[in-house]
Design an enzyme around this catalytic site. Structure first.
Site, PDB file in Angstrom:
ATOM      1  N   ASN A 165       0.818  -1.230   0.000  1.00 45.44           N
ATOM      2  CA  ASN A 165       0.000   0.000   0.000  1.00 45.44           C
ATOM      3  C   ASN A 165       0.849   1.278   0.000  1.00 45.44           C
ATOM      4  OD1 ASN A 165       0.768  -0.449   2.663  1.00 45.44           O
ATOM      5  ND2 ASN A 165      -1.120   0.376   3.517  1.00 45.44           N
ATOM      6  N   GLU A 265       4.215  -3.490  12.612  1.00 45.08           N
ATOM      7  CA  GLU A 265       3.143  -2.511  12.431  1.00 45.08           C
ATOM      8  C   GLU A 265       2.038  -3.251  11.708  1.00 45.08           C
ATOM      9  OE1 GLU A 265       0.714  -0.281  10.600  1.00 45.08           O
ATOM     10  OE2 GLU A 265       2.411   0.603   9.527  1.00 45.08           O
ATOM     11  N   CYS A 299      -3.381   1.395   6.723  1.00 42.78           N
ATOM     12  CA  CYS A 299      -3.651   0.800   8.045  1.00 42.78           C
ATOM     13  C   CYS A 299      -4.275   1.810   8.997  1.00 42.78           C
ATOM     14  CB  CYS A 299      -2.360   0.303   8.685  1.00 42.78           C
ATOM     15  SG  CYS A 299      -1.635  -1.044   7.784  1.00 42.78           S
ATOM     16  N   GLU A 472       7.884   3.403  14.904  1.00 41.77           N
ATOM     17  CA  GLU A 472       8.737   3.734  13.753  1.00 41.77           C
ATOM     18  C   GLU A 472       8.740   5.238  13.557  1.00 41.77           C
ATOM     19  OE1 GLU A 472       6.793   1.007  10.800  1.00 41.77           O
ATOM     20  OE2 GLU A 472       8.826   0.216  10.824  1.00 41.77           O
TER      21      GLU A 472
END
Ligand code: SIN
Length: 492
Positions: A165, A265, A299, A472
């Protein structure tokens, strides 16, 4: 052949297109010559091929990263900073090409593709600047004549696994940190979007990243064996992954066999809450950005949009009106506002979620259908979605805004938290007391108040519950790639 294939991408610099994996500084095919066909999701036409690599190539890539580690990990922080800043400059220089490449393989619009390159390069810039600030500490000792010092050292070889994505940004978010810390890497990009990963590896090499520091293994059918090796190899010291929660759990289990560091993640199921005191125009605009960015394939996309009953009708009609004006199409076409989904499995999932919700009483305000025999899905707004709809249990990952009415703050917080995952949460309210209360009570890693967009390199990105482990970006992102070492000096 490769050069005519590369020129079909229409890049100003066709040499950014690589049809091979990268091991120890060499562009290589799979040992058995097998290939993965990569398609443009807007046309379903073949873009090109990359090697279908397997266990043998993965082992070679890991060995190459291990061989490169002693030299790379002992470069000075300033040397790594300078190389990363060169890579950042190259990403700026090739902005149009890298944006176009993202659009070609992912389908998002060219504006979004170029936007992703800006986002992606910001991780390289951020971590270049973090490389020179990996300070240790001196801790006052409990004993006389003893001094305590903590230094930070790179963990070693890092396995990087990323989703389609964000073909570029999900790599640089990990790679930038790993390189800045002094780690070496094996990257497994997704089979749908490998070309951005390969172009980044090429630019890193042009910037001066030595051979073996970045290795890229492309795979599709062999993904289970490759992923297992990237997690279980005792040579690898850290695994970092962005993708679904079920896969994150699987990888964490494998990495546990050697107690590696992991950053995961994983999926989100983000609530977007509009309180009765919200600025409705701003809430509608933010819901659009938040829900329909990348055609709903992020997400951190809102999965549920909870609207207070007193403003529900107004919000629903304004949102539906704006969504009806979207133009779906090929991302390269300037008039397109929203591109296709990645493949037919994605459109099938959105269809399943809509049919399920409608069968349980939801109404379609706009959209609702796939454009037959394509990966295009009409941007959709559903109203009165019941809480037992499938959307509640699964992230839709598509252009579907599911509206739900609520009456009280407590009720909506319960609804928003009734999920196993917790990545991002959004709400709109102008009441300062409520802003604090709701921000603190939402069970997510990232809360957005009166905005629909949180993503930046400078923030700690990550979730709670089953949305993952670690952060992150942000001031501490590089620490995930370093070990603290205590040195106690005695006998002073
Ligand atoms: C994701 O979808 O995993 C990342 C989204 C972002 O960085 O904004």
């Amino acid at each position: 052949m490769a050069s005519s294939q590369a020129s079909a991408f229409g890049l100003k610099d066709p040499s950014l297109i690589k049809f091979q994996g990268l091991i120890d500084g060499k562009w290589v095919d799979a040992k058995d010559g097998a290939k993965i066909v990569v398609k443009n999701p807007a046309s379903n036409q073949e873009l090109g091929t990359v090697p279908e690599m397997g266990l043998a190539e993965t082992e070679e890539a890991i060995a190459a990263a291990a061989k490169a580690f002693p030299a790379w990990s002992t470069t000075t922080a300033k040397e790594r900073h300078d190389i990363l800043m060169k890579m950042y400059a190259l990403m700026q220089q090739h902005h149009d090409d890298l944006g176009r490449l993202i659009t070609l393989e992912n389908g998002k619009t060219l504006t979004e593709g170029k936007g992703e390159n800006t986002y992606s390069s910001s991780f390289i810039e951020w971590y270049a600047e973090e490389a020179i600030r990996t300070y240790g500490e001196q801790i006052p000792s409990a004993f006389k004549n003893v001094r305590n010092i903590v230094i930070k050292q790179p963990v070693g070889v890092v396995s990087i696994m990323t989703p389609w994505n964000f073909p570029s940004a999900m790599i640089t978010r990990k790679l930038g940190a790993a390189l800045a810390a002094g780690c070496t890497t094996v990257i497994k990009p997704p089979p749908e979007t490998p070309f951005s990963a390969l172009a980044l590896a090429e630019l890193a090499s042009r910037a001066g990243v030595p051979d073996g520091v970045i290795n890229v293994v492309t795979t599709e059918k062999n993904v289970a064996a490759v992923g297992k090796q990237m997690c279980e190899s005792p040579i690898v010291k850290k695994v970092t992954f962005t993708g679904s929660t079920p896969v994150a759990k699987l990888l964490a289990g494998m990495a546990a066999s050697t107690l590696k560091k992991v950053s995961l993640e994983a999926g989100g199921n983000a609530p977007f809450i509009v309180f009765d005191d919200a600025n409705i125009d701003e809430a509608v605009a933010a819901a659009i950005v938040c829900k329909f960015r990348g055609s709903g394939q992020t997400c951190v996309c809102a999965n549920w949009i909870y609207v207070h009953s007193t403003v529900y009708a107004e919000f629903a009609s304004r949102l539906a009106e704006k969504v009806a004006a979207f133009k779906i199409g090929d991302g390269l076409d300037e008039s397109t506002t929203h591109g296709p989904l990645i493949h037919s499995r994605a459109t099938e999932k959105v269809t399943r979620h809509i049919e399920d919700a409608v069968s349980k009483g939801a109404q379609v305000l706009v959209g609702g259908k796939v454009v037959e025999n394509t990966n295009f899905f009409q941007p959709t707004v559903l109203s009165d979605v019941p809480s037992d709809a499938l959307i509640n249990d699964e992230e839709t990952f598509g252009p579907l805004a599911a509206l739900v009415k609520f009456d009280t703050e407590d009720e909506v917080i319960k609804l928003a938290n009734a999920t196993e995952v917790g990545l991002a949460g959004y709400f709109f309210s102008r009441d300062i007391g409520r802003a604090w209360r709701v921000a603190e009570k939402l069970e997510v890693g990232m809360v957005a108040v009166n905005t629909g967009l949180i993503s930046q390199a400078v923030i700690p990105f990550g979730g709670v519950k089953e949305s993952g482990l670690g952060r992150e970006g942000g001031p501490h992102g590089i620490d995930e790639y370093m070990n603290e070492k205590l040195i106690v000096f005695g006998g002073l």
